[in-house]
Design an enzyme around this catalytic site. Structure first.
Site, PDB file in Angstrom:
ATOM      1  N   ARG A 169      11.449  -6.208   5.975  1.00 14.40           N
ATOM      2  CA  ARG A 169      11.277  -4.775   5.687  1.00 14.40           C
ATOM      3  C   ARG A 169      12.149  -3.916   6.603  1.00 14.40           C
ATOM      4  O   ARG A 169      12.242  -4.141   7.795  1.00 14.40           O
ATOM      5  CB  ARG A 169       9.805  -4.390   5.881  1.00 14.40           C
ATOM      6  CG  ARG A 169       9.551  -2.922   5.633  1.00 14.40           C
ATOM      7  CD  ARG A 169       8.104  -2.640   5.340  1.00 14.40           C
ATOM      8  NE  ARG A 169       7.226  -2.795   6.494  1.00 14.40           N
ATOM      9  CZ  ARG A 169       5.921  -2.543   6.446  1.00 14.40           C
ATOM     10  NH1 ARG A 169       5.356  -2.172   5.316  1.00 14.40           N
ATOM     11  NH2 ARG A 169       5.179  -2.693   7.516  1.00 14.40           N
TER      12      ARG A 169
ATOM     13  N   ARG B 101      -9.845   1.016   8.083  1.00 13.10           N
ATOM     14  CA  ARG B 101      -9.436  -0.344   8.440  1.00 13.10           C
ATOM     15  C   ARG B 101     -10.560  -1.088   9.153  1.00 13.10           C
ATOM     16  O   ARG B 101     -10.391  -2.245   9.509  1.00 13.10           O
ATOM     17  CB  ARG B 101      -8.224  -0.282   9.369  1.00 13.10           C
ATOM     18  CG  ARG B 101      -6.885  -0.523   8.653  1.00 13.10           C
ATOM     19  CD  ARG B 101      -5.810  -0.310   9.691  1.00 13.10           C
ATOM     20  NE  ARG B 101      -4.582  -1.014   9.439  1.00 13.10           N
ATOM     21  CZ  ARG B 101      -3.481  -0.444   8.927  1.00 13.10           C
ATOM     22  NH1 ARG B 101      -3.494   0.806   8.538  1.00 13.10           N
ATOM     23  NH2 ARG B 101      -2.374  -1.141   8.804  1.00 13.10           N
TER      24      ARG B 101
ATOM     25  N   LYS C  41       0.829  -1.220   0.000  1.00 12.12           N
ATOM     26  CA  LYS C  41       0.000   0.000   0.000  1.00 12.12           C
ATOM     27  C   LYS C  41       0.859   1.264   0.000  1.00 12.12           C
ATOM     28  O   LYS C  41       0.640   2.169  -0.795  1.00 12.12           O
ATOM     29  CB  LYS C  41      -0.935   0.039   1.228  1.00 12.12           C
ATOM     30  CG  LYS C  41      -1.982  -1.049   1.253  1.00 12.12           C
ATOM     31  CD  LYS C  41      -3.007  -0.814   2.353  1.00 12.12           C
ATOM     32  CE  LYS C  41      -2.439  -0.840   3.769  1.00 12.12           C
ATOM     33  NZ  LYS C  41      -1.917  -2.154   4.187  1.00 12.12           N
TER      34      LYS C  41
ATOM     35  N   ARG D 147      -0.952  -8.783  13.478  1.00 18.95           N
ATOM     36  CA  ARG D 147      -1.466  -7.811  12.488  1.00 18.95           C
ATOM     37  C   ARG D 147      -2.245  -8.511  11.379  1.00 18.95           C
ATOM     38  O   ARG D 147      -3.237  -7.992  10.885  1.00 18.95           O
ATOM     39  CB  ARG D 147      -0.301  -7.008  11.891  1.00 18.95           C
ATOM     40  CG  ARG D 147       0.252  -6.005  12.888  1.00 18.95           C
ATOM     41  CD  ARG D 147       1.585  -5.479  12.448  1.00 18.95           C
ATOM     42  NE  ARG D 147       1.493  -4.619  11.293  1.00 18.95           N
ATOM     43  CZ  ARG D 147       2.522  -4.374  10.472  1.00 18.95           C
ATOM     44  NH1 ARG D 147       3.689  -4.958  10.672  1.00 18.95           N
ATOM     45  NH2 ARG D 147       2.364  -3.558   9.464  1.00 18.95           N
TER      46      ARG D 147
ATOM     47  N   ARG E  14      10.764  -1.704  11.891  1.00 15.14           N
ATOM     48  CA  ARG E  14       9.622  -1.230  12.687  1.00 15.14           C
ATOM     49  C   ARG E  14       9.332  -2.239  13.791  1.00 15.14           C
ATOM     50  O   ARG E  14       9.378  -3.437  13.561  1.00 15.14           O
ATOM     51  CB  ARG E  14       8.388  -1.101  11.787  1.00 15.14           C
ATOM     52  CG  ARG E  14       8.305   0.229  11.103  1.00 15.14           C
ATOM     53  CD  ARG E  14       7.249   0.261  10.039  1.00 15.14           C
ATOM     54  NE  ARG E  14       5.934  -0.236  10.447  1.00 15.14           N
ATOM     55  CZ  ARG E  14       4.845  -0.135   9.680  1.00 15.14           C
ATOM     56  NH1 ARG E  14       4.908   0.450   8.500  1.00 15.14           N
ATOM     57  NH2 ARG E  14       3.690  -0.604  10.090  1.00 15.14           N
TER      58      ARG E  14
HETATM   59  P1  AMP Z   1       0.544   0.863   8.771  1.00 17.42           P
HETATM   60  O1  AMP Z   1       1.753   1.729   8.643  1.00 17.42           O
HETATM   61  O2  AMP Z   1      -0.571   1.282   7.833  1.00 17.42           O
HETATM   62  O3  AMP Z   1       0.851  -0.608   8.675  1.00 17.42           O
HETATM   63  O4  AMP Z   1      -0.039   1.116  10.242  1.00 17.42           O
HETATM   64  C1  AMP Z   1       0.722   0.804  11.385  1.00 17.42           C
HETATM   65  C2  AMP Z   1      -0.161   0.727  12.609  1.00 17.42           C
HETATM   66  O5  AMP Z   1      -0.808   1.998  12.826  1.00 17.42           O
HETATM   67  C3  AMP Z   1      -1.302  -0.274  12.544  1.00 17.42           C
HETATM   68  O6  AMP Z   1      -0.896  -1.595  12.841  1.00 17.42           O
HETATM   69  C4  AMP Z   1      -2.249   0.308  13.596  1.00 17.42           C
HETATM   70  O7  AMP Z   1      -1.764   0.058  14.902  1.00 17.42           O
HETATM   71  C5  AMP Z   1      -2.117   1.806  13.355  1.00 17.42           C
HETATM   72  N1  AMP Z   1      -3.086   2.269  12.339  1.00 17.42           N
HETATM   73  C6  AMP Z   1      -2.801   2.775  11.091  1.00 17.42           C
HETATM   74  N2  AMP Z   1      -3.924   3.073  10.433  1.00 17.42           N
HETATM   75  C7  AMP Z   1      -4.950   2.757  11.255  1.00 17.42           C
HETATM   76  C8  AMP Z   1      -6.371   2.810  11.135  1.00 17.42           C
HETATM   77  N3  AMP Z   1      -6.960   3.245  10.016  1.00 17.42           N
HETATM   78  N4  AMP Z   1      -7.110   2.415  12.202  1.00 17.42           N
HETATM   79  C9  AMP Z   1      -6.531   1.975  13.331  1.00 17.42           C
HETATM   80  N5  AMP Z   1      -5.217   1.863  13.505  1.00 17.42           N
HETATM   81  C10 AMP Z   1      -4.415   2.259  12.477  1.00 17.42           C
END
Ligand code: AMP
Length: 207
Positions: free
Chosen positions: A122, A88, A13, A164, A153
């Site tokens: 990653r 999400r 993404k 996740r 990360r």
């Molecule tokens: P990402 O970088 O998109 O993988 O997001 C990393 C983390 O941020 C996720 O595992 C969640 O803990 C939090 N997060 C990001 N976007 C959302 C969302 N739309 N709703 C809830 N938590 C989010």
């Protein structure tokens, strides 16, 4: 064009949204990046989010919904945007309809085995958020754009990856059906190279 980038963690993404953002000259709005920036700066939002993000849990809907609603008011988002990592949950998707209109939802498809390989390999630049896979780094540990030391990360550690993926299947995957019914969904397979995946995405978008 107002676009949602949907798909499991590690499906590409962020990478695809960055390329598309450049191509269409509209901003990439990543809720994950916004939360991580808050965590790094130690803001109230960041301190609140940290416990959830580090464990691979979702941050409460009300928090991310307010954050996105505010972000979409900015000048640079008035001619279109790419939402990366939002919505999400069904609650987030429904709330989004209250303050904007989505044109297209791109569903990035990748099998769980490939996701695990991608996330565990990653590495990310803490300054510019650019991501790499160890297999392309040839032993380097430095971001080629800003020369900062790359990091893993915390939520890319093995046990958090499994969590996740569970969270994705339980809470986010139902959105695929939701947007299919709304006739907004377009599928993009992302098991190729970055170039292949991006050209497939442009084909699907008809641009
Ligand atoms: P990402 O970088 O998109 O993988 O997001 C990393 C983390 O941020 C996720 O595992 C969640 O803990 C939090 N997060 C990001 N976007 C959302 C969302 N739309 N709703 C809830 N938590 C989010």
């Amino acid at each position: 064009m107002n676009i949602i980038m949907l798909g499991p963690p590690g499906s590409g993404k962020g990478t695809m949204a960055a390329l598309l953002s450049k191509k269409l000259a509209i901003p990439q709005i990543s809720t994950g990046d916004m939360l991580r920036a808050g965590m790094k700066e130690g803001t109230e939002l960041g301190r609140m989010a940290k416990g959830f993000v580090d464990k691979g849990e979702l941050v409460p809907d009300s928090v991310v919904i307010a954050m996105v609603e505010e972000r979409l008011k900015a000048q640079d988002a008035q001619n279109g945007y790419i939402l990366d990592g939002f919505p999400r949950t069904l609650e987030q998707a429904k709330a989004l309809e209250g303050f904007t209109k989505i044109d297209t939802v791109l569903d990035l498809e990748l099998a769980d085995e490939k996701i695990i390989d991608r996330l565990s390999g990653r590495r990310v630049c803490p300054d510019c958020s650019r991501t790499y896979h160890v297999s392309q780094l040839n032993g380097s540990t430095i971001c080629e754009k800003c020369r900062t030391k790359l990091v893993t990360r915390k939520d890319d550690e093995a046990e958090t990856i499994a969590n996740r993926l569970n969270v994705y299947h339980e809470q986010t995957e139902p959105l695929v059906e939701y947007y299919k019914e709304a006739k907004l969904l377009k599928n993009v397979k992302t098991d190729g190279s970055i170039e292949e995946n991006f050209s497939e995405m442009l084909k699907v978008l008809g641009i």
